[in-house]
Design a protein around this motif. Structure first.
Motif, PDB file in Angstrom:
ATOM      1  N   GLU A 322     -17.696 -21.932  -5.515  1.00 22.90           N
ATOM      2  CA  GLU A 322     -18.547 -22.391  -4.423  1.00 22.90           C
ATOM      3  C   GLU A 322     -17.766 -22.371  -3.111  1.00 22.90           C
ATOM      4  OE1 GLU A 322     -20.140 -26.251  -5.337  1.00 22.90           O
ATOM      5  OE2 GLU A 322     -20.392 -25.743  -7.457  1.00 22.90           O
ATOM      6  N   LEU A 323     -18.514 -22.310  -2.025  1.00 18.37           N
ATOM      7  CA  LEU A 323     -17.894 -22.340  -0.701  1.00 18.37           C
ATOM      8  C   LEU A 323     -17.297 -23.715  -0.396  1.00 18.37           C
ATOM      9  CD1 LEU A 323     -20.549 -20.438   1.453  1.00 18.37           C
ATOM     10  CD2 LEU A 323     -18.284 -19.590   0.812  1.00 18.37           C
ATOM     11  N   ASP A 324     -16.242 -23.711   0.414  1.00 15.75           N
ATOM     12  CA  ASP A 324     -15.661 -24.935   0.991  1.00 15.75           C
ATOM     13  C   ASP A 324     -15.259 -25.969  -0.051  1.00 15.75           C
ATOM     14  OD1 ASP A 324     -16.090 -23.881   3.584  1.00 15.75           O
ATOM     15  OD2 ASP A 324     -18.177 -24.525   3.503  1.00 15.75           O
ATOM     16  N   LYS A 325     -14.799 -25.485  -1.185  1.00 16.29           N
ATOM     17  CA  LYS A 325     -14.327 -26.370  -2.240  1.00 16.29           C
ATOM     18  C   LYS A 325     -12.925 -25.920  -2.629  1.00 16.29           C
ATOM     19  CE  LYS A 325     -15.842 -28.376  -6.643  1.00 16.29           C
ATOM     20  NZ  LYS A 325     -16.946 -28.437  -7.626  1.00 16.29           N
ATOM     21  N   ASP A 326     -12.006 -26.867  -2.817  1.00 11.78           N
ATOM     22  CA  ASP A 326     -10.627 -26.507  -3.134  1.00 11.78           C
ATOM     23  C   ASP A 326     -10.448 -26.318  -4.637  1.00 11.78           C
ATOM     24  OD1 ASP A 326      -9.221 -26.596  -0.536  1.00 11.78           O
ATOM     25  OD2 ASP A 326      -9.940 -28.661  -0.527  1.00 11.78           O
ATOM     26  N   TYR A 327      -9.801 -25.188  -4.976  1.00 15.09           N
ATOM     27  CA  TYR A 327      -9.548 -24.849  -6.374  1.00 15.09           C
ATOM     28  C   TYR A 327      -8.066 -24.565  -6.595  1.00 15.09           C
ATOM     29  CZ  TYR A 327     -14.607 -23.834  -6.692  1.00 15.09           C
ATOM     30  OH  TYR A 327     -15.973 -23.904  -6.664  1.00 15.09           O
ATOM     31  N   VAL A 328      -7.564 -24.971  -7.755  1.00 19.61           N
ATOM     32  CA  VAL A 328      -6.251 -24.516  -8.200  1.00 19.61           C
ATOM     33  C   VAL A 328      -6.418 -23.092  -8.708  1.00 19.61           C
ATOM     34  CG1 VAL A 328      -4.331 -24.901  -9.786  1.00 19.61           C
ATOM     35  CG2 VAL A 328      -5.575 -26.855  -8.819  1.00 19.61           C
ATOM     36  N   LEU A 329      -5.555 -22.192  -8.247  1.00 19.93           N
ATOM     37  CA  LEU A 329      -5.663 -20.773  -8.575  1.00 19.93           C
ATOM     38  C   LEU A 329      -4.921 -20.480  -9.880  1.00 19.93           C
ATOM     39  CD1 LEU A 329      -6.573 -17.949  -7.588  1.00 19.93           C
ATOM     40  CD2 LEU A 329      -4.391 -17.792  -6.367  1.00 19.93           C
ATOM     41  N   ILE A 330      -5.615 -19.838 -10.822  1.00 15.89           N
ATOM     42  CA  ILE A 330      -5.056 -19.488 -12.124  1.00 15.89           C
ATOM     43  C   ILE A 330      -5.091 -17.967 -12.271  1.00 15.89           C
ATOM     44  CG2 ILE A 330      -5.220 -19.813 -14.622  1.00 15.89           C
ATOM     45  CD1 ILE A 330      -4.673 -22.410 -13.051  1.00 15.89           C
ATOM     46  N   LEU A 331      -3.975 -17.378 -12.733  1.00 17.62           N
ATOM     47  CA  LEU A 331      -3.861 -15.925 -12.805  1.00 17.62           C
ATOM     48  C   LEU A 331      -3.709 -15.442 -14.245  1.00 17.62           C
ATOM     49  CD1 LEU A 331      -1.224 -15.285  -9.966  1.00 17.62           C
ATOM     50  CD2 LEU A 331      -3.707 -15.551  -9.736  1.00 17.62           C
ATOM     51  N   ASN A 332      -4.319 -14.282 -14.506  1.00 15.73           N
ATOM     52  CA  ASN A 332      -4.083 -13.518 -15.729  1.00 15.73           C
ATOM     53  C   ASN A 332      -3.795 -12.093 -15.265  1.00 15.73           C
ATOM     54  OD1 ASN A 332      -5.131 -15.556 -17.915  1.00 15.73           O
ATOM     55  ND2 ASN A 332      -6.678 -15.534 -16.290  1.00 15.73           N
ATOM     56  N   THR A 333      -2.606 -11.571 -15.570  1.00 15.56           N
ATOM     57  CA  THR A 333      -2.158 -10.367 -14.878  1.00 15.56           C
ATOM     58  C   THR A 333      -1.700  -9.257 -15.816  1.00 15.56           C
ATOM     59  OG1 THR A 333       0.223 -10.804 -14.702  1.00 15.56           O
ATOM     60  CG2 THR A 333      -1.205 -11.976 -13.168  1.00 15.56           C
ATOM     61  N   ASN A 334      -1.636  -8.042 -15.233  1.00 16.19           N
ATOM     62  CA  ASN A 334      -1.120  -6.894 -15.977  1.00 16.19           C
ATOM     63  C   ASN A 334       0.405  -6.864 -16.002  1.00 16.19           C
ATOM     64  OD1 ASN A 334      -0.739  -6.189 -13.312  1.00 16.19           O
ATOM     65  ND2 ASN A 334      -1.934  -4.294 -13.413  1.00 16.19           N
ATOM     66  N   ALA A 335       1.011  -8.026 -15.719  1.00 20.76           N
ATOM     67  CA  ALA A 335       2.441  -8.221 -15.972  1.00 20.76           C
ATOM     68  C   ALA A 335       2.640  -9.182 -17.147  1.00 20.76           C
ATOM     69  CB  ALA A 335       3.145  -8.755 -14.729  1.00 20.76           C
ATOM     70  N   GLY A 336       1.516  -9.645 -17.745  1.00 20.08           N
ATOM     71  CA  GLY A 336       1.609 -10.484 -18.933  1.00 20.08           C
ATOM     72  C   GLY A 336       1.629 -11.974 -18.668  1.00 20.08           C
ATOM     73  N   LEU A 337       1.137 -12.401 -17.526  1.00 16.10           N
ATOM     74  CA  LEU A 337       0.967 -13.834 -17.277  1.00 16.10           C
ATOM     75  C   LEU A 337      -0.451 -14.215 -17.672  1.00 16.10           C
ATOM     76  CD1 LEU A 337       2.728 -14.066 -13.794  1.00 16.10           C
ATOM     77  CD2 LEU A 337       3.705 -14.557 -16.046  1.00 16.10           C
ATOM     78  N   TRP A 338      -0.583 -15.234 -18.516  1.00 15.17           N
ATOM     79  CA  TRP A 338      -1.880 -15.607 -19.084  1.00 15.17           C
ATOM     80  C   TRP A 338      -2.167 -17.069 -18.805  1.00 15.17           C
ATOM     81  CZ3 TRP A 338      -4.350 -11.382 -20.618  1.00 15.17           C
ATOM     82  CH2 TRP A 338      -3.597 -10.286 -21.056  1.00 15.17           C
ATOM     83  N   GLY A 339      -3.350 -17.363 -18.206  1.00 15.17           N
ATOM     84  CA  GLY A 339      -3.705 -18.742 -17.876  1.00 15.17           C
ATOM     85  C   GLY A 339      -2.641 -19.388 -17.017  1.00 15.17           C
ATOM     86  N   TYR A 340      -2.080 -18.630 -16.081  1.00 19.82           N
ATOM     87  CA  TYR A 340      -0.878 -19.041 -15.358  1.00 19.82           C
ATOM     88  C   TYR A 340      -1.219 -19.784 -14.066  1.00 19.82           C
ATOM     89  CZ  TYR A 340       3.804 -18.728 -13.325  1.00 19.82           C
ATOM     90  OH  TYR A 340       5.028 -19.026 -12.787  1.00 19.82           O
ATOM     91  N   ASN A 341      -0.735 -21.007 -13.980  1.00 20.39           N
ATOM     92  CA  ASN A 341      -0.937 -21.819 -12.780  1.00 20.39           C
ATOM     93  C   ASN A 341       0.154 -21.483 -11.771  1.00 20.39           C
ATOM     94  OD1 ASN A 341      -1.268 -23.810 -10.815  1.00 20.39           O
ATOM     95  ND2 ASN A 341      -0.443 -25.445 -12.111  1.00 20.39           N
ATOM     96  N   ILE A 342      -0.220 -20.770 -10.712  1.00 22.01           N
ATOM     97  CA  ILE A 342       0.750 -20.344  -9.712  1.00 22.01           C
ATOM     98  C   ILE A 342       1.152 -21.508  -8.800  1.00 22.01           C
ATOM     99  CG2 ILE A 342      -0.995 -19.603  -8.045  1.00 22.01           C
ATOM    100  CD1 ILE A 342       0.771 -17.246  -7.320  1.00 22.01           C
ATOM    101  N   GLY A 343       0.356 -22.580  -8.813  1.00 22.96           N
ATOM    102  CA  GLY A 343       0.690 -23.770  -8.032  1.00 22.96           C
ATOM    103  C   GLY A 343      -0.026 -23.872  -6.703  1.00 22.96           C
TER     104      GLY A 343
END
Length: 501
Positions: A322-343
């Motif tokens: 949704e717009l104007d709502k703060d979210y913690v960003l979580i990544l799943n990548t083609n470097a093998g990071l899964w459910g990764y909390n970047i902070g």
């Protein structure tokens, strides 16, 4: 028209047209990427441990793969460091990007054959997008700074290790090598202050047209250039300077200082690169938000920040944000990071296309009294205050004072002014009012006489650099947190005598 400029414009138009497909179909692009990542991941040790072979949908993935930060993923990364294959991603990574964590010590973030091009392509496309917007590519014919960490690499069991910016230095295209500053030898210098002095020496006589770095470094570099040259502005030194590329921190708090140093409001492209992946870049000079790169080897997830520390927080994909709502960003990548909390925490400013601002760090906030003030709020409060009470702010950070010697607790703002406001108390109260407008919990605490209005502690010139040097973190890739939930940074300022009397 110079040949390089002509070719750059043609290439920029080609790339701009090719990017439209994923921008117009972001959810489909993410869904396809999700399936590709799972397909590769199921052949890895991590995939077997988390039953990737049974994952058909995002809901399946959420049930099988918990959210992790670096420490919680470290057991897998240690196996990769030992030289084992097919642990988080197929084969072994090409590189480890070495980063300094505040809680995990040194981190080793894998960069694979599949993820490396994403870092390079995104940085390139940010520049090509600028050329496409402005129909101007004059900067490609001049000298360009891509100040980086040392490009000298170590090795761990056959895997090269270095700072991300140092790794990227090995991938600068040949046609830009002659334009690139500073010299390889200077980039290899580890002493940051000596390095900046050498960069000034090397670039001062050159026709600089593009300068790239994080805003605190740019301020230091520009001030040293002006001091050494005897000129009043950067535009007098580099009349053909066309573009700045920044990343790492929000540019807006530094904008007025930059305008003064440069002598005009230069074009700026903000980027959001990380060792874990290139996440976004500014695709419009008319907007300060960043285009989320949904086609860049990263499947994104989001957790509302106000739920993050709950036992079972809401966890969503891009289609449900949704717009104007703060979210913690979580990544799943083609470097093998899964459910990764970047902070990092992000806020969506547009859903068509998906654009974000970086609103802060989930661990960097002030909530000693339950107010949960985040970086975006203090930066916005500062920005609004400077419109009413002209001043120049070089840097600032905020910490709570829970046990003052007299009176109610308060937020203490440590501010390094390049030029102080005429009326410091009026500036202080305006800043407090603006923060109250942005954070209702903070306002309630003031109204309820739980807190008194914020206090300002001016920091001596170069005080923030002195603080970073005392922590062994003076350098182009490091920055002081905007907010703390304790007095650790505040106490160092006081111990070093950096607060003006």
């Amino acid at each position: 028209m110079k040949f390089k400029s002509y070719v750059a414009k043609l290439f920029a138009q080609f790339v701009s047209n090719s990017e439209k497909n994923w921008m117009q179909h972001p959810i489909e692009t993410q869904d396809k990427l999700f399936q590709e990542l799972i397909s590769v991941g199921k052949e890895t040790e991590f995939g077997r441990d988390h039953q990737f072979s049974s994952i058909k949908t995002y809901e399946d993935f959420k049930r099988n793969v918990p959210i992790r930060d670096y420490e919680e993923l470290k057991s897998y990364i240690e196996k990769v460091k030992e030289g084992k294959s097919n642990i988080l991603w197929k084969g072994k990574p090409l590189y480890f990007a070495k980063t300094s964590g505040t809680t995990s010590g040194t981190k080793y973030i894998p960069i694979t054959k599949e993820s490396m091009p994403s870092h390079i392509k995104s940085a390139r496309n940010a520049l090509l997008n600028y050329i496409s917007q402005t129909n101007s590519a004059d900067f490609v014919s001049g000298k360009m700074i891509f100040l980086q960490g040392s490009p000298e690499l170590e090795e761990i069991n056959g895997i090269n290790v270095g700072r991300l910016s140092g790794i990227v230095a090995h991938f600068v295209p040949k046609y830009l090598q002659k334009n690139r500053m500073p010299s390889w030898e200077t980039n290899c210098m580890e002493d940051w202050e000596a390095k900046v002095d050498k960069v000034v020496e090397e670039t001062l006589p050159e026709n600089m047209t593009l300068i790239s770095g994080i805003p605190p470094w740019l301020v230091m570099y520009f001030e040293k250039l002006i001091e050494k040259s005897g000129k009043k502005t950067i535009k007098e030194i580099f009349p053909n300077l066309q573009l700045m590329v920044t990343g790492g921190v929000n540019y807006n708090p530094y904008r007025e200082k930059m305008i003064e140093l440069i002598g005009e409001d230069l074009d700026v492209v903000q980027t959001y690169p990380a060792s874990e992946g290139f996440i976004a870049y500014q695709d419009s000079l008319q907007k300060d938000d960043l285009l989320l790169l949904v086609n860049n080897g990263i499947f994104f997830e989001f957790i509302p920040t106000d739920e993050f520390f709950e036992e079972n927080p809401t966890r969503i994909s891009l289609k449900d944000v949704e717009l104007d709502k703060d979210y913690v960003l979580i990544l799943n990548t083609n470097a093998g990071l899964w459910g990764y909390n970047i902070g990092d925490t992000v806020r969506f400013t547009s859903l068509n296309p998906y654009r974000i601002i970086v609103s802060g760090r989930i661990k960097h906030y002030t909530s000693a009294f339950g107010e949960h003030v985040i970086a975006h709020e203090v930066e916005q409060a500062m920005q609004e205050t400077l419109k009413i009470h002209p001043a120049q702010v070089s840097e600032f950070t905020v910490a709570p004072e829970v046990n003052p010697t007299t009176g109610l607790p308060y937020h203490e703002w440590f501010i390094e002014f390049a030029q102080q406001p005429v009326d410091m108390n009026a500036f202080r109260m305006e800043l407090d009012q603006n923060l109250r407008k942005l954070n209702s919990y903070y306002d309630d605490l003031i109204v309820g006489s739980i807190l008194q209005p914020l206090k300002i502690s001016p920091i001596q010139k170069e005080g923030f650099n002195a603080y970073m040097k005392s922590q062994g973190k003076l350098g182009g890739q490091n920055k002081v947190p905007r907010l703390s939930n304790d007095r650790k940074i505040a106490n160092v300022f006081l111990e070093l005598g950096l607060v003006e009397k």
